[in-house]
Design a protein around this motif. Structure first.
Motif, PDB file in Angstrom:
ATOM      1  N   UNK A 200       0.290  -1.520   0.246  1.00  0.00           N
ATOM      2  CA  UNK A 200       0.091  -0.032   0.136  1.00  0.00           C
ATOM      3  C   UNK A 200       0.461   1.771  -0.427  1.00  0.00           C
ATOM      4  N   UNK A 201       0.428   1.824  -0.946  1.00  0.00           N
ATOM      5  CA  UNK A 201       0.533   3.851  -0.419  1.00  0.00           C
ATOM      6  C   UNK A 201       1.743   4.050   1.057  1.00  0.00           C
ATOM      7  N   UNK A 202       0.672   3.135   1.647  1.00  0.00           N
ATOM      8  CA  UNK A 202       1.492   4.209   3.194  1.00  0.00           C
ATOM      9  C   UNK A 202       2.348   2.724   3.722  1.00  0.00           C
ATOM     10  N   UNK A 203       2.579   1.549   3.471  1.00  0.00           N
ATOM     11  CA  UNK A 203       3.323   1.051   3.833  1.00  0.00           C
ATOM     12  C   UNK A 203       4.341   0.818   3.213  1.00  0.00           C
ATOM     13  N   UNK A 204       4.561   1.353   1.811  1.00  0.00           N
ATOM     14  CA  UNK A 204       5.802   2.550   1.332  1.00  0.00           C
ATOM     15  C   UNK A 204       6.367   3.075   1.551  1.00  0.00           C
ATOM     16  N   UNK A 205       5.527   4.156   2.194  1.00  0.00           N
ATOM     17  CA  UNK A 205       6.299   5.981   2.780  1.00  0.00           C
ATOM     18  C   UNK A 205       6.615   4.775   3.717  1.00  0.00           C
ATOM     19  N   UNK A 206       6.427   3.610   4.377  1.00  0.00           N
ATOM     20  CA  UNK A 206       7.190   3.295   5.974  1.00  0.00           C
ATOM     21  C   UNK A 206       8.316   2.773   5.947  1.00  0.00           C
ATOM     22  N   UNK A 207       8.793   2.630   4.777  1.00  0.00           N
ATOM     23  CA  UNK A 207       9.916   1.214   4.128  1.00  0.00           C
ATOM     24  C   UNK A 207      10.932   2.581   3.779  1.00  0.00           C
ATOM     25  N   UNK A 208      10.144   3.685   3.422  1.00  0.00           N
ATOM     26  CA  UNK A 208      10.905   4.085   2.286  1.00  0.00           C
ATOM     27  C   UNK A 208      11.919   5.024   3.846  1.00  0.00           C
ATOM     28  N   UNK A 210      12.454   4.147   6.737  1.00  0.00           N
ATOM     29  CA  UNK A 210      13.904   3.092   8.088  1.00  0.00           C
ATOM     30  C   UNK A 210      14.983   3.534   6.682  1.00  0.00           C
ATOM     31  N   UNK A 211      15.431   4.589   6.253  1.00  0.00           N
ATOM     32  CA  UNK A 211      16.183   4.764   5.071  1.00  0.00           C
ATOM     33  C   UNK A 211      16.637   6.220   5.430  1.00  0.00           C
ATOM     34  N   UNK A 212      17.587   6.601   6.081  1.00  0.00           N
ATOM     35  CA  UNK A 212      18.204   8.072   6.255  1.00  0.00           C
ATOM     36  C   UNK A 212      18.570   8.608   4.653  1.00  0.00           C
ATOM     37  N   UNK A 235      41.045  -4.022  -7.792  1.00  0.00           N
ATOM     38  CA  UNK A 235      41.441  -5.553  -7.867  1.00  0.00           C
ATOM     39  C   UNK A 235      42.563  -6.002  -6.361  1.00  0.00           C
ATOM     40  N   UNK A 236      42.802  -4.759  -5.547  1.00  0.00           N
ATOM     41  CA  UNK A 236      42.454  -5.349  -4.145  1.00  0.00           C
ATOM     42  C   UNK A 236      41.468  -5.455  -3.132  1.00  0.00           C
ATOM     43  N   UNK A 237      40.712  -5.681  -3.842  1.00  0.00           N
ATOM     44  CA  UNK A 237      39.074  -6.035  -2.321  1.00  0.00           C
ATOM     45  C   UNK A 237      38.653  -7.634  -3.298  1.00  0.00           C
ATOM     46  N   UNK A 238      39.063  -7.897  -1.542  1.00  0.00           N
ATOM     47  CA  UNK A 238      38.599  -9.088  -1.720  1.00  0.00           C
ATOM     48  C   UNK A 238      37.343  -9.556   0.142  1.00  0.00           C
ATOM     49  N   UNK A 239      36.680 -10.655  -0.130  1.00  0.00           N
ATOM     50  CA  UNK A 239      36.069 -10.923   0.901  1.00  0.00           C
ATOM     51  C   UNK A 239      35.263  -9.727   1.911  1.00  0.00           C
ATOM     52  N   UNK A 240      35.468  -9.059   1.365  1.00  0.00           N
ATOM     53  CA  UNK A 240      34.746  -7.840   2.200  1.00  0.00           C
ATOM     54  C   UNK A 240      33.102  -7.630   1.733  1.00  0.00           C
ATOM     55  N   UNK A 241      32.048  -6.749   2.596  1.00  0.00           N
ATOM     56  CA  UNK A 241      30.571  -6.631   1.982  1.00  0.00           C
ATOM     57  C   UNK A 241      29.973  -5.571   1.974  1.00  0.00           C
ATOM     58  N   UNK A 242      29.830  -5.000   1.021  1.00  0.00           N
ATOM     59  CA  UNK A 242      29.540  -3.589   0.388  1.00  0.00           C
ATOM     60  C   UNK A 242      27.836  -3.217   0.351  1.00  0.00           C
ATOM     61  N   UNK A 243      27.729  -2.303   1.134  1.00  0.00           N
ATOM     62  CA  UNK A 243      26.045  -2.329   1.400  1.00  0.00           C
ATOM     63  C   UNK A 243      26.009  -0.797   0.930  1.00  0.00           C
ATOM     64  N   UNK A 244      24.979  -0.932   0.259  1.00  0.00           N
ATOM     65  CA  UNK A 244      24.099   0.628  -1.145  1.00  0.00           C
ATOM     66  C   UNK A 244      22.734   0.034   0.045  1.00  0.00           C
ATOM     67  N   UNK A 245      22.786   1.271   0.224  1.00  0.00           N
ATOM     68  CA  UNK A 245      21.253   1.289   1.377  1.00  0.00           C
ATOM     69  C   UNK A 245      20.807   2.344   1.954  1.00  0.00           C
ATOM     70  N   UNK A 246      20.940   3.360   1.644  1.00  0.00           N
ATOM     71  CA  UNK A 246      20.525   4.505   1.596  1.00  0.00           C
ATOM     72  C   UNK A 246      20.832   5.155   3.427  1.00  0.00           C
ATOM     73  N   UNK A 247      22.056   4.107   4.035  1.00  0.00           N
ATOM     74  CA  UNK A 247      21.933   4.971   5.517  1.00  0.00           C
ATOM     75  C   UNK A 247      21.622   3.707   6.378  1.00  0.00           C
ATOM     76  N   UNK A 248      21.033   2.826   5.971  1.00  0.00           N
ATOM     77  CA  UNK A 248      19.763   1.457   6.446  1.00  0.00           C
ATOM     78  C   UNK A 248      20.429   1.444   7.795  1.00  0.00           C
ATOM     79  N   UNK A 249      21.644   0.442   7.341  1.00  0.00           N
ATOM     80  CA  UNK A 249      22.556  -0.382   8.086  1.00  0.00           C
ATOM     81  C   UNK A 249      23.388   0.553   9.538  1.00  0.00           C
ATOM     82  N   UNK A 250      23.333   2.362   9.334  1.00  0.00           N
ATOM     83  CA  UNK A 250      24.019   3.276   9.706  1.00  0.00           C
ATOM     84  C   UNK A 250      23.585   2.932  10.995  1.00  0.00           C
ATOM     85  N   UNK A 251      22.236   3.661  11.344  1.00  0.00           N
ATOM     86  CA  UNK A 251      21.378   3.449  12.410  1.00  0.00           C
ATOM     87  C   UNK A 251      21.658   2.753  12.964  1.00  0.00           C
TER      88      UNK A 251
END
Length: 251
Positions: A200-208, A210-212, A235-251
């Motif tokens: 729903x529009x309300x649920x979508x607004x609530x989901x948005x 959650x992201x700073x 080339x020197x990046x391996x074994x790492x985990x990269x967020x694309x989350x609009x700041x979600x996990x920073x909270x």
């Protein structure tokens, strides 16, 4: 246009829509020959047609990523079609039913774990074997913000995505000296037609909210991070985990 993937062969699961489609299209735009792997063959063929219409090279293959033999066959199809395998994105996944752990059925649990966790093991096992034959490569596993965070009523999904992050780290260590890099991407909630159609529009607004950043992410934004990690620029990046989350996990 940057053609830094020219001459490389890419294999992308769940590539018929959403993030997977965005990854496949961007790889093709940058010169890769792309295998669009998906359970929905008709949709996969439409992505291939769009790539070819834009001057790229691509082929479609049907695969149920929860079945190890089908994954093996799909990766072999990539090698047979284009001669090698250089980069892979293990993106296919499902959300699963919403229920608290005590109410989660065994059938629903096994389905989510098969598609979201076991499939990444099956895929990496086949992809790594192919890459070792030609000197190495790069793999990105599509995790989620729930690869490190919890979320109510999603025990199987959260467990699977945590597992993907851990498996990424283990594989990266195993193959660091064999010229195969393995990383994971953690998208926040991403704007897709399927997500919008079920809320729903309300649920979508609530989901948005959650992201700073105040909005959902877009598939192309996740694809951009994915392509960076696949590229020689990482080339020197391996074994790492990269967020694309609009700041979600920073909270």
């Amino acid at each position: 246009m940057n053609k830094d993937f020219a001459g490389k062969v890419a294999f992308v699961t769940g590539a018929a829509s959403g993030i997977g489609e965005a990854v496949a299209r961007q790889l093709a735009e940058r010169g890769a020959k792309v295998v669009v792997a998906d359970l929905k063959m008709d949709a996969a063929e439409k992505v291939v047609a769009a790539i070819k219409a834009s001057g790229g090279e691509a082929a479609a293959v049907s695969v149920d990523v929860g079945q190890a033999d089908q994954v093996d066959s799909a990766v072999q199809f990539a090698v047979d079609t284009f001669g090698r395998l250089d980069v892979a994105v293990n993106n296919a996944g499902i959300g699963g039913k919403a229920a608290a752990l005590g109410d989660y059925s065994l059938d629903d649990w096994h389905k989510v774990i098969d598609v979201n966790l076991h499939s990444v093991f099956y895929s990496m096992k086949a992809e790594i074997a192919a890459m070792l034959k030609t000197g190495g490569g790069s793999i990105v596993n599509m995790a989620s913000i729930l690869g490190t965070n919890g979320f109510a009523s999603a025990p199987a999904y959260v467990a699977a995505k945590h597992g993907v992050v851990g498996m990424t780290k283990a594989a990266a260590i195993d193959y660091a000296q064999k010229n195969i890099r393995v990383t994971a991407v953690g998208p926040g909630f991403i704007e897709t037609p399927l997500l919008g159609a079920n809320m729903s529009e309300e649920a979508m607004s609530g989901l948005k909210s959650l992201h700073p950043i105040g909005r959902l992410g877009k598939p192309d934004e996740v694809a951009a991070m994915t392509l960076f990690l696949l590229s020689d620029a990482a080339s020197n990046i391996t074994g790492s985990y990269h967020l694309v989350d609009g700041g979600y996990a920073a909270q």
